[in-house]
Write a protein that holds these residues in place. Structure first.
Motif, PDB file in Angstrom:
ATOM      1  N   TYR A 156      -5.761  -7.705  -7.355  1.00 10.02           N
ATOM      2  CA  TYR A 156      -4.927  -7.163  -8.310  1.00 10.02           C
ATOM      3  C   TYR A 156      -4.979  -5.705  -8.466  1.00 10.02           C
ATOM      4  CZ  TYR A 156      -3.710 -11.709 -10.121  1.00 10.02           C
ATOM      5  OH  TYR A 156      -3.378 -13.314 -10.346  1.00 10.02           O
ATOM      6  N   TYR A 157      -5.990  -5.083  -7.822  1.00 11.76           N
ATOM      7  CA  TYR A 157      -6.150  -3.690  -7.527  1.00 11.76           C
ATOM      8  C   TYR A 157      -5.694  -2.828  -8.926  1.00 11.76           C
ATOM      9  CZ  TYR A 157      -6.852   0.501  -5.207  1.00 11.76           C
ATOM     10  OH  TYR A 157      -7.480   1.694  -4.659  1.00 11.76           O
ATOM     11  N   ARG A 158      -7.025  -2.917  -9.800  1.00  7.82           N
ATOM     12  CA  ARG A 158      -6.986  -2.506 -10.947  1.00  7.82           C
ATOM     13  C   ARG A 158      -8.396  -2.619 -11.567  1.00  7.82           C
ATOM     14  NH1 ARG A 158      -3.184  -7.130 -13.634  1.00  7.82           N
ATOM     15  NH2 ARG A 158      -4.728  -8.636 -13.947  1.00  7.82           N
ATOM     16  N   PRO A 159      -8.873  -1.564 -12.479  1.00 12.54           N
ATOM     17  CA  PRO A 159     -10.218  -1.617 -13.058  1.00 12.54           C
ATOM     18  C   PRO A 159     -10.574  -2.917 -13.551  1.00 12.54           C
ATOM     19  CG  PRO A 159      -9.089   0.500 -13.707  1.00 12.54           C
ATOM     20  CD  PRO A 159      -8.161  -0.380 -13.049  1.00 12.54           C
ATOM     21  N   THR A 160     -11.702  -3.656 -12.990  1.00 13.46           N
ATOM     22  CA  THR A 160     -12.094  -4.842 -13.274  1.00 13.46           C
ATOM     23  C   THR A 160     -13.387  -5.064 -14.061  1.00 13.46           C
ATOM     24  OG1 THR A 160     -10.741  -5.541 -11.611  1.00 13.46           O
ATOM     25  CG2 THR A 160     -12.259  -7.136 -12.306  1.00 13.46           C
ATOM     26  N   ILE A 161     -13.435  -6.007 -14.779  1.00 10.43           N
ATOM     27  CA  ILE A 161     -15.005  -6.222 -15.521  1.00 10.43           C
ATOM     28  C   ILE A 161     -15.043  -7.661 -15.463  1.00 10.43           C
ATOM     29  CG2 ILE A 161     -16.469  -5.861 -17.242  1.00 10.43           C
ATOM     30  CD1 ILE A 161     -14.969  -3.453 -18.385  1.00 10.43           C
ATOM     31  N   MET A 209       0.847  -1.272   0.096  1.00  2.88           N
ATOM     32  CA  MET A 209      -0.158   0.023  -0.073  1.00  2.88           C
ATOM     33  C   MET A 209       0.925   1.248  -0.097  1.00  2.88           C
ATOM     34  SD  MET A 209      -3.016  -0.625   2.702  1.00  2.88           S
ATOM     35  CE  MET A 209      -4.464  -1.867   2.333  1.00  2.88           C
ATOM     36  N   ARG A 210       0.089   2.177  -0.598  1.00  5.45           N
ATOM     37  CA  ARG A 210       1.000   3.554  -0.648  1.00  5.45           C
ATOM     38  C   ARG A 210       0.473   4.395   0.672  1.00  5.45           C
ATOM     39  NH1 ARG A 210      -1.317   6.875  -4.054  1.00  5.45           N
ATOM     40  NH2 ARG A 210      -2.836   5.472  -4.809  1.00  5.45           N
ATOM     41  N   TRP A 211       1.272   4.889   1.455  1.00  2.00           N
ATOM     42  CA  TRP A 211       0.765   5.669   2.688  1.00  2.00           C
ATOM     43  C   TRP A 211       0.858   7.137   2.528  1.00  2.00           C
ATOM     44  CZ3 TRP A 211       2.970   3.230   7.836  1.00  2.00           C
ATOM     45  CH2 TRP A 211       2.731   1.896   7.981  1.00  2.00           C
ATOM     46  N   ASN A 212      -0.259   7.776   2.617  1.00  2.00           N
ATOM     47  CA  ASN A 212      -0.217   9.188   2.331  1.00  2.00           C
ATOM     48  C   ASN A 212      -1.024   9.879   3.417  1.00  2.00           C
ATOM     49  OD1 ASN A 212       1.046   9.325  -0.009  1.00  2.00           O
ATOM     50  ND2 ASN A 212      -0.582   8.702  -1.400  1.00  2.00           N
ATOM     51  N   LEU A 213      -0.454  11.013   3.946  1.00  4.36           N
ATOM     52  CA  LEU A 213      -1.190  11.727   4.780  1.00  4.36           C
ATOM     53  C   LEU A 213      -2.288  12.736   3.893  1.00  4.36           C
ATOM     54  CD1 LEU A 213      -1.544  13.285   7.612  1.00  4.36           C
ATOM     55  CD2 LEU A 213       0.341  15.041   6.800  1.00  4.36           C
ATOM     56  N   LYS A 214      -3.446  12.543   4.456  1.00  2.00           N
ATOM     57  CA  LYS A 214      -4.372  13.639   3.798  1.00  2.00           C
ATOM     58  C   LYS A 214      -4.094  15.013   4.075  1.00  2.00           C
ATOM     59  CE  LYS A 214      -8.482  10.405   4.882  1.00  2.00           C
ATOM     60  NZ  LYS A 214      -9.789  10.384   5.711  1.00  2.00           N
ATOM     61  N   HIS A 234      -3.288   6.943 -13.789  1.00  2.00           N
ATOM     62  CA  HIS A 234      -1.872   7.305 -13.253  1.00  2.00           C
ATOM     63  C   HIS A 234      -1.260   6.012 -12.739  1.00  2.00           C
ATOM     64  CE1 HIS A 234       1.396   8.977 -10.815  1.00  2.00           C
ATOM     65  NE2 HIS A 234       1.116  10.131 -11.499  1.00  2.00           N
ATOM     66  N   PRO A 235       0.049   5.861 -12.929  1.00  2.26           N
ATOM     67  CA  PRO A 235       0.533   4.362 -12.358  1.00  2.26           C
ATOM     68  C   PRO A 235       0.257   4.258 -10.917  1.00  2.26           C
ATOM     69  CG  PRO A 235       2.099   5.395 -13.786  1.00  2.26           C
ATOM     70  CD  PRO A 235       1.032   6.198 -13.867  1.00  2.26           C
ATOM     71  N   ASP A 236       0.245   5.374 -10.066  1.00  2.00           N
ATOM     72  CA  ASP A 236       0.057   5.392  -8.751  1.00  2.00           C
ATOM     73  C   ASP A 236      -1.228   4.689  -8.360  1.00  2.00           C
ATOM     74  OD1 ASP A 236       2.742   6.356  -8.089  1.00  2.00           O
ATOM     75  OD2 ASP A 236       1.897   8.294  -7.354  1.00  2.00           O
ATOM     76  N   LEU A 237      -2.269   4.944  -9.094  1.00  2.00           N
ATOM     77  CA  LEU A 237      -3.385   4.332  -8.942  1.00  2.00           C
ATOM     78  C   LEU A 237      -3.583   2.932  -8.920  1.00  2.00           C
ATOM     79  CD1 LEU A 237      -5.841   6.922 -10.266  1.00  2.00           C
ATOM     80  CD2 LEU A 237      -4.888   7.140  -8.279  1.00  2.00           C
ATOM     81  N   LEU A 238      -2.657   2.135  -9.415  1.00  2.00           N
ATOM     82  CA  LEU A 238      -2.562   0.926  -9.436  1.00  2.00           C
ATOM     83  C   LEU A 238      -2.129   0.350  -8.238  1.00  2.00           C
ATOM     84  CD1 LEU A 238      -1.521   0.459 -13.309  1.00  2.00           C
ATOM     85  CD2 LEU A 238      -3.920   0.119 -12.192  1.00  2.00           C
ATOM     86  N   ILE A 239      -1.576   1.136  -7.274  1.00  2.00           N
ATOM     87  CA  ILE A 239      -1.162   0.546  -6.127  1.00  2.00           C
ATOM     88  C   ILE A 239      -2.048   1.222  -4.974  1.00  2.00           C
ATOM     89  CG2 ILE A 239       0.864   0.677  -4.200  1.00  2.00           C
ATOM     90  CD1 ILE A 239       2.588   1.567  -6.692  1.00  2.00           C
TER      91      ILE A 239
END
Length: 566
Positions: free
Chosen positions: A370-375, A1-6, A442-447
């Protein structure tokens, strides 16, 4: 996971709110992050009332809708309340039909068959209305794009009132009234209502017209709260008010159908999360495995013994749903591995035998993996039907629009959608969808991201903080349970895994000379090595109360852990 402060609030805003409310910096930070910046906004946030609900007549076409319903009652016309087969649709149908029947008998309900008719308004439903001398159809949680269906009904002298919350197309259906706060020409102050929420605004307007007050409608809010929870709409504004008061109804005086369902919860007081994971899946199971009519029968039943019988049958459907979901997820994961598609930016899978009722759940499971858009596609008659799920901040609806040439029809919103397609278009669509996603995401959105609200020391955790945090409830999108980051934690030396497959992690943590806190990390069992041997680690967690043998203690629910500076 990416850890980000709001986003960290501006110092001036924080200081002003701290002074106004006489609270510490942590509470002020959490409030400003949720758009609460003044004393008045804080008062509304902490002490919501039913008076905070907007005038329903502010919604475009509401006067037309009310006038047409009153005309139907005056002329003794038959009314059909039509809705989708999911939780939002079935609760909305139950809400509007039970309210109308409280003073007018000629009201029928219709839920389309998931397999024979598919999502939304159906020609079969309109034919049913025609065969039964129905002059007015009130469509809930669907219909905003049903231009041809409404025209078909009009040719049979059947009027439509549409109550929807999905994004409209360029042309609206030619209905008597189209209630949708997302209409471009609608200036209603809040546009995040679910379908059942729009239905509630309709009965609120009818009630005003009949000299009733909001107090006369409180008993219907258990349905609205259930729909808000299930449909994952923001818990802000009107949704937060209706969810709060609806939860109170669920916990004090629910309708017999919901009372019969929550016996399976084995909990005295239900939170919005309990509604999401206990009540909603069972209501959904009826439409997934059998027919959505069974959910409406349960939710509109006033005899408790009969409601318990319905609930028992629905419990069995839910068990069947779980088995199907587990098996199909396993098959879908195998398909991805066999085709060596783990490296793609999207997941599109298909098998003709997969149960149409659970493909949406399977899509969610694949996103978890897999954390990506899925159909996920299956066979439906001579076409393919699919459910889509997305990842945070990626609009899957827009991606489908870009691939519309390959689809028969589609609908939905940013994070979830449904579609149908001709079988011969499957591979071309799959390629096109991957091309759109890979070129726009964006590549970050896949994590997967975990965004925490504030960094905190364990010494700051105390019952007073917990009392204030409980007043932030009900939690949900845009008002999630606050997440905190604490650094340099250490287990007492008794860390262990729990669960049949050792999938969960149980630790007792301290930080420096702080007291020990129990902590549980669901699905974090594979991180036991991070905390063993009294290794220091950082953790993101929410705070909760743990009740054991009549003793209540504070407990950390770990969302993720890692070694310092990882």
């Amino acid at each position: 996971m990416r850890w980000n402060l709001k986003s960290k609030p501006e110092k001036e805003k924080l200081q002003a709110l701290q002074n106004a409310l006489q609270v510490d910096e942590i509470i002020a930070t959490l409030l400003v992050q949720r758009g609460v910046e003044t004393y008045e906004q804080a008062k509304t946030f902490f002490r919501p009332t039913l008076d905070d609900l907007h005038d329903p007549y502010l919604m475009k076409d509401m006067d037309k809708a009310v006038n047409r319903i009153e005309k139907a009652i005056e002329n003794n016309e038959n009314i059909l309340v039509f809705g989708d087969y999911d939780v939002d649709g079935t609760t909305a149908v139950s809400l509007v039909s039970s309210y109308l029947r409280s003073f007018y008998p000629n009201v029928a309900t219709y839920i389309p068959d998931r397999y024979g008719e598919g999502y939304g308004i159906s020609y079969l439903g309109i034919d049913y209305a025609d065969d039964n001398d129905i002059a007015l159809i009130i469509a809930l949680d669907c219909g905003i794009k049903s231009i041809d269906h409404v025209n078909y009904a009009k040719a049979k002298n059947i009027d439509f009132i549409i109550c929807d919350h999905h994004r409209p197309g360029d042309i609206l259906p030619d209905a008597v009234a189209v209630l949708d706060p997302k209409r471009a020409d609608c200036s209603y102050p809040y546009d995040e209502l679910c379908g059942c929420g729009v239905g509630f605004k309709l009965i609120q307007a009818l009630a005003q017209n009949r000299n009733q007050t909001i107090d006369d409608l409180v008993l219907y809010l258990d349905l609205v709260a259930t729909a808000i929870a299930a449909d994952i709409v923001p818990i802000t504004g009107e949704n937060r008010v209706m969810a709060k008061f609806g939860l109170e109804v669920i916990n004090s005086n629910p309708r017999p159908g919901i009372k019969a369902l929550i016996q399976y919860a084995k909990k005295k007081i239900l939170t919005i999360t309990d509604v999401v994971f206990i009540v909603a899946p069972r209501i959904n199971a009826a439409g997934r495995i059998k027919h959505g009519n069974e959910a409406v029968a349960l939710l509109t039943e006033y005899n408790i013994e009969q409601a318990e019988q319905f609930a028992s049958e629905i419990e069995q459907y839910n068990s069947d749903r779980k088995e199907l979901d587990k098996q199909i997820t396993k098959e879908a994961l195998l398909q991805i591995q066999e085709n060596n598609e783990q490296v793609r930016c999207s997941t599109v899978v298909y098998h003709e035998s997969w149960h149409k009722g659970v493909i949406g759940i399977v899509a969610s499971r694949l996103v978890e993996n897999y954390y990506r858009p899925t159909i996920v596609f299956t066979k439906s008659g001579d076409k393919l039907a699919a459910s889509a799920r997305s990842v945070k901040d990626f609009d899957v609806y827009n991606a489908l629009e870009a691939c519309a040439e390959h689809l028969e029809q589609f609908g939905g919103h940013m994070y979830a959608a449904g579609m149908t397609m001709l079988p011969e278009n499957y591979q071309n669509f799959k390629d096109a969808f991957e091309k759109v996603v890979s070129s726009t995401i964006h590549p970050d959105l896949l994590i997967q991201e975990i965004a925490y609200d504030a960094e905190i020391d364990l010494s700051d955790l105390n019952p007073k903080l917990m009392r204030v945090l409980k007043q932030f409830e009900p939690f949900g999108p845009e008002n999630m349970a606050p997440l905190f980051l604490a650094r340099n934690l250490m287990d007492s030396g008794y860390a262990k895994t729990l669960g049949n497959e050792n999938e969960h992690l149980k630790v007792f943590v301290k930080q420096g000379i702080s007291e020990n806190f129990g902590a549980i990390g669901f699905k974090l069992g594979n991180k036991l090595d991070v905390v063993k041997n009294k290794n220091k680690f950082d953790g993101i967690f929410s705070l909760e109360e743990n009740e054991w043998k009549d003793t209540v203690t504070l407990q950390l629910q770990l969302r993720d852990i890692r070694q310092p500076n990882e």
